[in-house]
Structures are given as C-alpha cells and as structure tokens.
Design a protein around this motif. Structure first.
Motif, mmCIF file in Angstrom:
data_model
loop_
_atom_site.group_PDB
_atom_site.id
_atom_site.type_symbol
_atom_site.label_atom_id
_atom_site.label_comp_id
_atom_site.label_asym_id
_atom_site.label_seq_id
_atom_site.Cartn_x
_atom_site.Cartn_y
_atom_site.Cartn_z
ATOM 1 N N GLY A 41 0.788 -1.229 0.000
ATOM 2 C CA GLY A 41 0.000 0.000 0.000
ATOM 3 C C GLY A 41 0.813 1.268 0.000
ATOM 4 O O GLY A 41 0.309 2.357 0.260
ATOM 5 N N HIS A 42 2.108 1.132 -0.307
ATOM 6 C CA HIS A 42 3.049 2.249 -0.404
ATOM 7 C C HIS A 42 3.246 2.990 0.911
ATOM 8 O O HIS A 42 3.323 4.214 0.972
ATOM 9 C CB HIS A 42 2.678 3.173 -1.558
ATOM 10 N N THR A 43 3.347 2.194 1.963
ATOM 11 C CA THR A 43 3.855 2.690 3.231
ATOM 12 C C THR A 43 5.262 2.149 3.423
ATOM 13 O O THR A 43 5.600 1.079 2.912
ATOM 14 C CB THR A 43 2.970 2.228 4.409
ATOM 15 N N TRP A 44 6.101 2.917 4.118
ATOM 16 C CA TRP A 44 7.430 2.422 4.469
ATOM 17 C C TRP A 44 7.469 2.161 5.972
ATOM 18 O O TRP A 44 6.727 2.761 6.751
ATOM 19 C CB TRP A 44 8.534 3.405 4.064
ATOM 20 N N LEU A 45 8.358 1.263 6.367
ATOM 21 C CA LEU A 45 8.460 0.835 7.758
ATOM 22 C C LEU A 45 9.919 0.871 8.177
ATOM 23 O O LEU A 45 10.773 0.305 7.497
ATOM 24 C CB LEU A 45 7.921 -0.593 7.919
ATOM 25 N N ALA A 46 10.195 1.525 9.276
ATOM 26 C CA ALA A 46 11.571 1.603 9.775
ATOM 27 C C ALA A 46 11.587 1.316 11.267
ATOM 28 O O ALA A 46 10.777 1.881 12.011
ATOM 29 C CB ALA A 46 12.160 2.987 9.498
ATOM 30 N N PRO A 47 12.485 0.426 11.730
ATOM 31 C CA PRO A 47 12.498 0.059 13.150
ATOM 32 C C PRO A 47 12.944 1.208 14.039
ATOM 33 O O PRO A 47 13.738 2.055 13.644
ATOM 34 C CB PRO A 47 13.496 -1.100 13.197
ATOM 35 N N ARG A 48 12.407 1.226 15.237
ATOM 36 C CA ARG A 48 12.837 2.183 16.254
ATOM 37 C C ARG A 48 13.106 1.412 17.541
ATOM 38 O O ARG A 48 12.800 0.224 17.650
ATOM 39 C CB ARG A 48 11.780 3.269 16.460
ATOM 40 N N ARG A 49 13.681 2.063 18.514
ATOM 41 C CA ARG A 49 13.996 1.397 19.774
ATOM 42 C C ARG A 49 12.719 0.861 20.420
ATOM 43 O O ARG A 49 11.682 1.511 20.395
ATOM 44 C CB ARG A 49 14.667 2.379 20.733
ATOM 45 N N GLY A 50 12.816 -0.339 20.984
ATOM 46 C CA GLY A 50 11.664 -0.935 21.636
ATOM 47 C C GLY A 50 10.929 -1.941 20.784
ATOM 48 O O GLY A 50 10.017 -2.607 21.268
ATOM 49 N N GLY A 51 11.296 -2.044 19.509
ATOM 50 C CA GLY A 51 10.691 -3.048 18.649
ATOM 51 C C GLY A 51 9.564 -2.564 17.766
ATOM 52 O O GLY A 51 9.125 -3.286 16.865
ATOM 53 N N ALA A 52 9.050 -1.357 18.006
ATOM 54 C CA ALA A 52 8.002 -0.819 17.141
ATOM 55 C C ALA A 52 8.616 -0.318 15.835
ATOM 56 O O ALA A 52 9.842 -0.158 15.715
ATOM 57 C CB ALA A 52 7.247 0.301 17.840
ATOM 58 N N LEU A 53 7.762 -0.084 14.850
ATOM 59 C CA LEU A 53 8.225 0.426 13.564
ATOM 60 C C LEU A 53 7.518 1.735 13.247
ATOM 61 O O LEU A 53 6.287 1.844 13.400
ATOM 62 C CB LEU A 53 7.949 -0.578 12.441
ATOM 63 N N GLU A 54 8.290 2.728 12.831
ATOM 64 C CA GLU A 54 7.678 3.942 12.305
ATOM 65 C C GLU A 54 7.077 3.634 10.944
ATOM 66 O O GLU A 54 7.674 2.914 10.140
ATOM 67 C CB GLU A 54 8.710 5.063 12.182
#
Length: 236
Positions: free
Chosen positions: A73-86
């Motif tokens: 769906g043309h979203t990007w995902l990038a990891p952040r501290r704690g295991g969640a993704l922006e």
C-alpha cells in the motif's frame, strides 16, 4: 552665474537626497532579506543533512529510502527502539496526494488489524485512508504532523512519519518478507512503471519529460478516477 550655481546646488541636494534614500532602502532591504536568506539556507542545509543521514536516493523518478521496508500500500516501515516500527508514506503515495492539510491518527494503545485505517489524510478536497500493512498496537503517533500536516509531503521519509506500530506476534513473519534494499528498489521501479501506465491508459495523462512522475490534480481525474487510483496503489 549665481542662478547657475543655485541650480547646481539644487541638483546636488536632490541627488544627495536620492542617494541617501537609496541607501536607506538598500539597508532596510538587507535587514529583511539577509535573515530570510540565512534561514532558508539553514533549512536547506538541515534538509540535506537529513537526506544524507537517511541515505535517500532517486529511483525511477521516486525518492527512495534504502534502509526501510516497503508494503504494497506504499507505506514504508523503519524500526525504532523498543521493537516498534515507524510507518510513513513512500514517494509514490506522496505523488498521489495533492497536498496534506489535515491528518487524523489513532490514539496510542489502539489495537490495529491488517487493513484497518491507520491514518486519514485530507488535502485538495479529498480524504485518503491509509491502511495498516500488518496487525499490531499503536505504540505512538507523530504529534508533529498533527500540528503541521505539511510535513507529510515536505519530509515524508523523515519528520513526516505517521505512527509507530508494534507488530503482533503473528505479523512478524510477514513483516520480515517485505522488501528492503535492492528488493525494495526493484519494487519501486515496477510500481513507478505501473503508475505511469495507469495515468496514461486509465486517466489519459502522459508521463512528464525526464521520467518524472505526474502528481494528478484531484479535480482533473474526477471522482471515479481518483477512487480507482487510490484503490490501485494505496490498498495494503
């Protein structure tokens, strides 16, 4: 002779006054323009530093962040501290959006299923629902885009992210399968070509010279065309 002297003196006074006024004008202009130029230069430099830090590059007319993963769906995902993704919108999604004047986001702690609405973006008289690429829990929202929705378009791979989403256990395997790096680059090349074909064959807009993708104005593509465009490229 005295009359000539008087005329010359008058001319000198006039020219002196003109030069003085010009100097005042230039001084005032410098006071206004120089700080504006310095601010613009600082903003440009900060933007360049962010782009270099994110490793952004151009691929088939689109800006690409190699370290991120990309969802259909043309979203990007990038990891952040704690295991969640922006989660944010990639550059093809940003080409579809005419502008962003308002953003609606879920509250932190909300449980989200795959395909649920993750964000609603308003702009150009249209509303677009961005749907979640995987199931999870909202770990945080980007307050900056609520205050300044224009960041979504201005800095889509950086400060314009939307939410932080902690993936559910059952979503982790599918998440790992999403492309990044060279695989994501190839995905965006295919999608760029598909978008250009869609614009030309379905909506009658030819690609711009130099391979740049068109950003379709919603009032030109019509309601039916707009819905087809969103369904074809923004569905997870």
């Amino acid at each position: 002779m005295s009359a000539l002297t008087s005329i010359l003196e008058s001319i000198g006074v006039f020219l002196g006054g003109l030069v003085a006024r010009l100097g005042i004008f230039l001084g005032a202009l410098a006071v206004l323009v120089v700080p504006a130029l310095l601010i613009a230069l600082a903003l440009w430099w900060a933007g360049e530093r962010r782009r270099r830090a994110l490793g952004l590059k151009r691929v088939a007319g689109l800006t690409f962040r190699p370290a991120a993963r990309y969802a259909p769906g043309h979203t990007w995902l990038a990891p952040r501290r704690g295991g969640a993704l922006e989660v944010g919108l990639d550059d093809l999604a940003l080409h579809i959006l005419p502008s962003v004047s308002a953003v609606e986001l879920p509250h932190a702690g909300a449980r989200i299923a795959k395909g649920d609405v993750l964000a609603k973006l308003h702009g150009g008289g249209r509303e677009i629902a961005i749907r979640s690429p995987f199931a999870g829990t909202i770990a945080g929202v980007n307050a900056a885009v609520l205050r300044d929705p224009g960041l979504v378009k201005l800095d889509g791979y950086g400060r314009g992210w939307l939410v932080a989403l902690a993936p559910a256990d059952e979503a982790r395997e599918a998440l790992e399968a999403l492309p990044r790096g060279e695989a994501a680059e190839e995905f965006l090349r295919r999608e760029s070509a598909r978008f250009a074909r869609f614009m030309e064959e379905r909506l009658g807009f030819a690609a711009a010279d130099g391979g740049e993708l068109l950003s379709p104005a919603p009032w030109l593509v019509g309601e039916e065309g707009w819905n087809a465009l969103a369904a074809s490229f923004l569905a997870p």
